[in-house]
Scaffold this motif. Structure first.
Motif, short mmCIF file in Angstrom:
data_model
loop_
_atom_site.label_atom_id
_atom_site.label_comp_id
_atom_site.label_asym_id
_atom_site.label_seq_id
_atom_site.Cartn_x
_atom_site.Cartn_y
_atom_site.Cartn_z
N GLU A 1 7.35 6.78 4.91
CA GLU A 1 6.63 5.80 5.74
C GLU A 1 7.06 4.39 5.37
OE1 GLU A 1 3.46 5.51 8.75
OE2 GLU A 1 4.56 7.21 7.97
N LEU A 2 7.38 4.15 4.10
CA LEU A 2 7.87 2.85 3.67
C LEU A 2 9.14 2.48 4.42
CD1 LEU A 2 7.71 0.40 1.73
CD2 LEU A 2 9.12 1.75 0.14
N GLU A 3 10.04 3.44 4.59
CA GLU A 3 11.27 3.17 5.33
C GLU A 3 10.96 2.66 6.73
OE1 GLU A 3 15.22 5.50 6.98
OE2 GLU A 3 14.07 6.40 5.34
N LEU A 4 10.06 3.31 7.41
CA LEU A 4 9.67 2.92 8.76
C LEU A 4 9.07 1.51 8.76
CD1 LEU A 4 9.19 3.90 11.71
CD2 LEU A 4 7.02 4.82 10.89
N ALA B 1 0.83 -1.21 0.00
CA ALA B 1 0.00 0.00 0.00
C ALA B 1 0.86 1.25 0.00
CB ALA B 1 -0.93 -0.01 1.21
N LEU B 2 1.95 1.24 0.74
CA LEU B 2 2.83 2.41 0.79
C LEU B 2 3.51 2.64 -0.55
CD1 LEU B 2 4.26 1.90 4.37
CD2 LEU B 2 2.58 3.62 3.63
N VAL B 3 3.92 1.55 -1.22
CA VAL B 3 4.50 1.69 -2.56
C VAL B 3 3.45 2.27 -3.51
CG1 VAL B 3 5.43 0.43 -4.54
CG2 VAL B 3 6.21 -0.15 -2.23
N ALA B 4 2.25 1.72 -3.46
CA ALA B 4 1.19 2.13 -4.38
C ALA B 4 0.90 3.62 -4.28
CB ALA B 4 -0.08 1.34 -4.11
#
Length: 136
Positions: free
Chosen positions: A84-87, A75-78
């Motif tokens: 937030e993806l890093e976290l 979902a974060l990639v999309a």
């Protein structure tokens, strides 16, 4: 929410199960820093995500944390939420996803979320995975 007159000592009304899961997945240092920075603008948001995202969704029995992490990464990639993806990449490792599984999630995401988004996600993953295991 109860708040003291001094915003430096704000009492947040947090869901304790949600807070525990949030700390386990994202790391206590990150979560505690987010809560300590909460002020009159962000305190209710911190309460909401702790109660509803972490206490209401992440504690449900239907999926394990590994699966929830895989879904969250996608979902974060999309949506292009790479900070937030890093976290959540760090959280996925804490939840038991292997490096190879994370790569597979990102490859799957490249098809359904787009190559440019996956390209950015792989750049974030390369950095996070190197920091989490500097021997590679």
């Amino acid at each position: 929410m109860s708040a003291s007159p001094d915003p430096e000592h704000r009492d947040l009304d947090l869901d304790l199960d949600g807070l525990a899961v949030r700390r386990e997945v994202l790391g206590a240092r990150h979560v505690d820093a987010s809560l300590e920075r909460a002020d009159e603008i962000t305190a209710e948001f911190q309460e909401m995500i702790t109660r509803y995202a972490w206490g209401g969704i992440w504690t449900r029995p239907g999926l394990d944390r590994r699966m929830r992490s895989a879904i969250t990464l996608t979902a974060l990639v999309a949506h292009g939420h790479f900070a937030e993806l890093e976290l959540h990449l760090r959280g996925a490792l804490r939840n038991g996803l292997s490096r190879d599984e994370i790569v597979e999630v990102l490859l799957q995401s490249s098809i359904y979320c787009g190559v440019p988004a996956a390209n950015s996600a792989f750049a974030v993953a390369r950095r996070v995975l190197a920091e989490e295991d500097p021997t590679d």
